[in-house]
Design an enzyme around this catalytic site. Structure first.
Site, PDB file in Angstrom:
ATOM      1  N   HIS A 123       0.838  -1.203   0.000  1.00 37.16           N
ATOM      2  CA  HIS A 123       0.000   0.000   0.000  1.00 37.16           C
ATOM      3  C   HIS A 123       0.876   1.258   0.000  1.00 37.16           C
ATOM      4  CE1 HIS A 123      -3.673   2.351   1.125  1.00 37.16           C
ATOM      5  NE2 HIS A 123      -2.756   3.151   1.653  1.00 37.16           N
ATOM      6  N   GLU A 124       1.781   1.323   0.954  1.00 37.29           N
ATOM      7  CA  GLU A 124       2.630   2.516   1.058  1.00 37.29           C
ATOM      8  C   GLU A 124       3.543   2.631  -0.153  1.00 37.29           C
ATOM      9  OE1 GLU A 124       1.730   4.680   2.984  1.00 37.29           O
ATOM     10  OE2 GLU A 124       0.484   3.422   4.272  1.00 37.29           O
ATOM     11  N   HIS A 132       1.667   4.381  -2.840  1.00 33.11           N
ATOM     12  CA  HIS A 132       1.748   5.835  -2.655  1.00 33.11           C
ATOM     13  C   HIS A 132       3.132   6.328  -3.083  1.00 33.11           C
ATOM     14  CE1 HIS A 132      -2.008   6.692  -0.645  1.00 33.11           C
ATOM     15  NE2 HIS A 132      -1.758   5.930   0.401  1.00 33.11           N
TER      16      HIS A 132
END
Ligand SMILES: [Zn+2]
Length: 699
Positions: A468-469, A472
């Site tokens: 997820h990170e 980003h």
């Protein structure tokens, strides 16, 4: 002689890191002084320019301004989050108000806004590129939202913003106070029935902290109360604790949040009115992809029916399980987690501990890099010679297909006392062609570091968080725009989670796992049955989770869409609204209004709790494009995803960007499928006499 302040020298060149090794806490205050003064002078020069406003001398000039300030601020806020110290915290206390006031003053600079507003009024005639138009509109909206347009009302708006800040702080502190005031004291083995060893241990620690070394204490902190409700065999104690937990902020006396919420709602309404909107929801949504409360309601209502239908089935399964143990009972809200855990164990049990050896941190990072390489043709080259702000932080140089450097990536994965909790992505430098800058992106996680010589092993949740990170992170690293205000993750709030959430899908692709999820000792691949059970377990209890979430999003929107919120009694409002939408009696909102921090501890998620699901619609539908192409790394699909999403920052309207990537608007069905709610959705479609597959989300 005092050595020069390292913060006053630029570190803008590609590959150059901030002065991590030489900058000290005491350098920040004088550097901020200089940077604030420099920015003030730049802004004054733009605002007071005797020449008529042009895009370049006003909008682009503003985007170029404040380089020193943003450099120092980014370094400061990142260190304050990732590697703080008492000295940095002191700087934070001294500076945060001043920095906020500075940015606010820039946005309320009347002469500057007059120039921007004049340009905005004739933006179609200025011969601007699409990106320049977007920048002008973005900057104009930034100023408008801050209140630049208001004359006499500016002062009142300032008072409202200030009052809201104070009330929000009070709201969170009341919740914390209620959480701290409560304790369920467990005295003996009968009180502890059902609790696993780990929870007993945590409850003992909480007891020791509270001066009760011979007992065990359950507080209302999520890390204690949720496992207690999940495991405790004592129905009476579960009920007692549950009632206290769901009444946070709703107790009479000094911590009562009801009057505070009433005032917050009234002030927000006044704020929206000052800006010319009928309701706060209208005001908040003008800066979101969804655009209108009706569009949000359209999405939520499509999910609500299937979620409730699924929750009903889940409840029946819980009741059946209770019955099989000879317990004739109606499932109450304090029973759900308890029986759900029993059902989960019976149906999907697998040992998390057996899974972890297949997810060593280093291999999972390599997996994320490999996915990025396959999709976007970029490579990560380790630079062990470069030192960041902590020895555990790894530095990488990122290069594209042509071999050109495009970014620097800092990978900071371990928990330590100097780092705040959670996982997040941030930048030390934004990408901008106008400034000639390449991004420096950081990913922060809080994994527990293994002892020296042993590999750090991740849970499935950790792997998801890592991806997820990193999603980003890619949004920041792949950014390819001209203006800094539009770079990377500077996109609308209900669009920003698309690049992160879509990237999670690759983490559990069999193709990725078979290559990277290898046992840390034997090198054996993750066994298929284990993977299947993991994936099946992720769909378990989704009716409950969807209901408790969507109820919150619906109540939030209804609350902020009131045309006259004067005197709102949030408890009564919540009860009315839940009755109207038919909330199942066994399930309680994930956050009841009296302690709903997303809505009242700040304004970012007010009329905005829906954004998580909005993004989920986009990421599930977007990922389906790869499935439809028959290849989860399909080059053409990846190219469009790169062009319209990962590299585009805020240069495109999100609806337009998504449509360009996908060839059509998003549909809600892939998200329902991901949550295992398709059967219910299809049944609902038949009942309504229309095929659900033909129905589109409004996104
Ligand atoms: Zn995120």
């Amino acid at each position: 002689m005092t050595p020069p302040n390292p913060l006053l020298q630029a570190w803008d060149a590609p590959g150059v890191l901030p002065p991590f090794e030489t900058a000290r806490a005491e350098h920040f205050a004088p550097a901020f002084d200089a940077a604030l003064a420099a920015h003030d002078a730049e802004v004054a020069a733009i605002a007071g320019n005797p020449a008529a406003p042009t895009f370049d001398n006003t909008v682009a000039a503003l985007d170029r301004s404040g380089r020193m300030l943003s450099r120092i601020e980014l370094l400061f806020w990142n260190l304050a989050a990732s590697e703080t110290s008492p000295a940095l915290r002191a700087v934070e206390r001294a500076m945060s108000g001043r920095l906020a006031a500075h940015h606010n003053a820039t946005l309320l600079n009347g002469a500057l806004f007059a120039r921007i507003d004049a340009l905005h009024g004739r933006r179609a005639e200025l011969g601007l590129t699409a990106e320049q138009t977007k920048l002008l509109e973005r900057v104009h909206l930034d100023f408008t939202l801050a209140g630049a347009r208001l004359d006499a009302a500016k002062a009142r708006l300032g008072e409202i913003v200030e009052a809201l800040a104070t009330l929000s702080t009070q709201f969170s502190q009341n919740v914390l106070a209620d959480e701290a005031a409560y304790e369920l004291v467990l005295r003996d083995e009968r009180d502890l029935a059902g609790l696993p060893e780990q929870l007993r241990h945590a409850a003992r620690e909480a007891a020791v902290e509270r001066g009760k070394p011979d007992a065990w204490v359950i507080t209302l902190s999520r890390s204690l109360i949720v496992p207690f409700l999940t495991f405790s065999d004592r129905r009476d104690l579960r009920e007692q604790a549950f009632r206290a937990w769901t009444r946070r902020g709703e107790n009479d006396g000094p911590t009562d949040n009801r009057p505070i919420a009433r005032r917050i709602l009234a002030l927000r309404h006044e704020q929206a009115k000052l800006h010319g909107h009928a309701t706060f929801a209208d005001y908040a949504l003008q800066d979101r992809m969804a655009g209108t409360p009706a569009a949000v309601a359209g999405l939520l209502e499509r999910v609500w029916g299937p979620a409730k239908a699924r929750a009903e089935k889940e409840r029946d399964a819980l009741r059946a399980l209770a019955l099989s143990r000879g317990e004739h009972l109606e499932i109450e809200p304090w029973d759900w987690r308890y029986y759900a855990e029993k059902v989960r164990k019976a149906r999907y049990d697998f040992d998390e501990a057996a899974l972890k050896p297949y997810f060593p941190l280093d291999r999972m990072i390599a997996a994320a890099f490999d996915c990025a390489a396959k999709l976007f043709g970029i490579r990560f080259l380790a630079r062990p010679d470069l030192r960041a702000y902590h020895p555990d932080v790894k530095v990488y140089e990122v290069r594209n297909r042509a071999g050109d450097m495009i970014a620097t990536f800092l990978s900071d994965n371990f928990a330590r006392p100097t780092k705040r909790g959670g996982a997040w992505m941030s930048v030390y430098r934004s990408q901008s062609r106008a400034n000639g800058t390449l991004p420096i992106v950081v990913n922060n996680n809080n994994f527990a570091k293994a002892p020296e010589g042993e590999p750090t092993l991740l849970s499935a949740d950790d792997v998801r968080t890592l991806f997820h990170e990193f999603g980003h992170g890619l949004h920041g690293m792949l950014s390819s725009v001209t203006y800094e205000r539009l770079a990377g993750t500077n996109v609308l709030q209900d669009f920003v989670e698309l690049p992160s959430q879509i990237f999670e899908h690759w983490a559990f692709e069999p193709e990725v796992l078979s290559r990277h999820a290898l046992h840390c000792e034997t090198g054996a691949p993750l066994p298929g049955p284990l993977l299947e059970r993991l994936l099946a377990a992720q769909r378990f209890n989704q009716g409950f989770e969807t209901v408790e979430y969507v109820a919150c999003a619906l109540v939030d929107m209804a609350l902020h869409a009131q045309v006259d919120p004067t005197g709102t009694d949030i408890t009564a409002f919540e009860a009315r609204e839940l009755a109207r939408i038919g909330m199942p009696r066994e399930i309680v909102m994930r956050h009841r209004l009296p302690h709903f921090g997303h809505l009242f501890s700040g304004s970012a998620y007010a009329a905005g709790y829906y954004v998580y699901m909005w993004a989920e619609v986009l990421d599930c539908d977007g990922y389906d494009a790869f499935r439809e192409a028959g290849n989860v790394f399909d080059p053409d699909t990846a190219e469009r995803l790169y062009r319209y999403v990962y590299s585009a920052g805020g240069t495109l309207d999100p609806l337009v960007a998504y449509r360009a990537f996908r060839g059509r608007d998003a549909t809600v069905e892939p998200m329902l499928a991901e949550r295992g709610l398709v059967d219910e959705a299809a049944a609902a479609g038949r009942r309504e006499g229309s095929g659900s597959a033909a129905r589109r989300a409004t996104t």
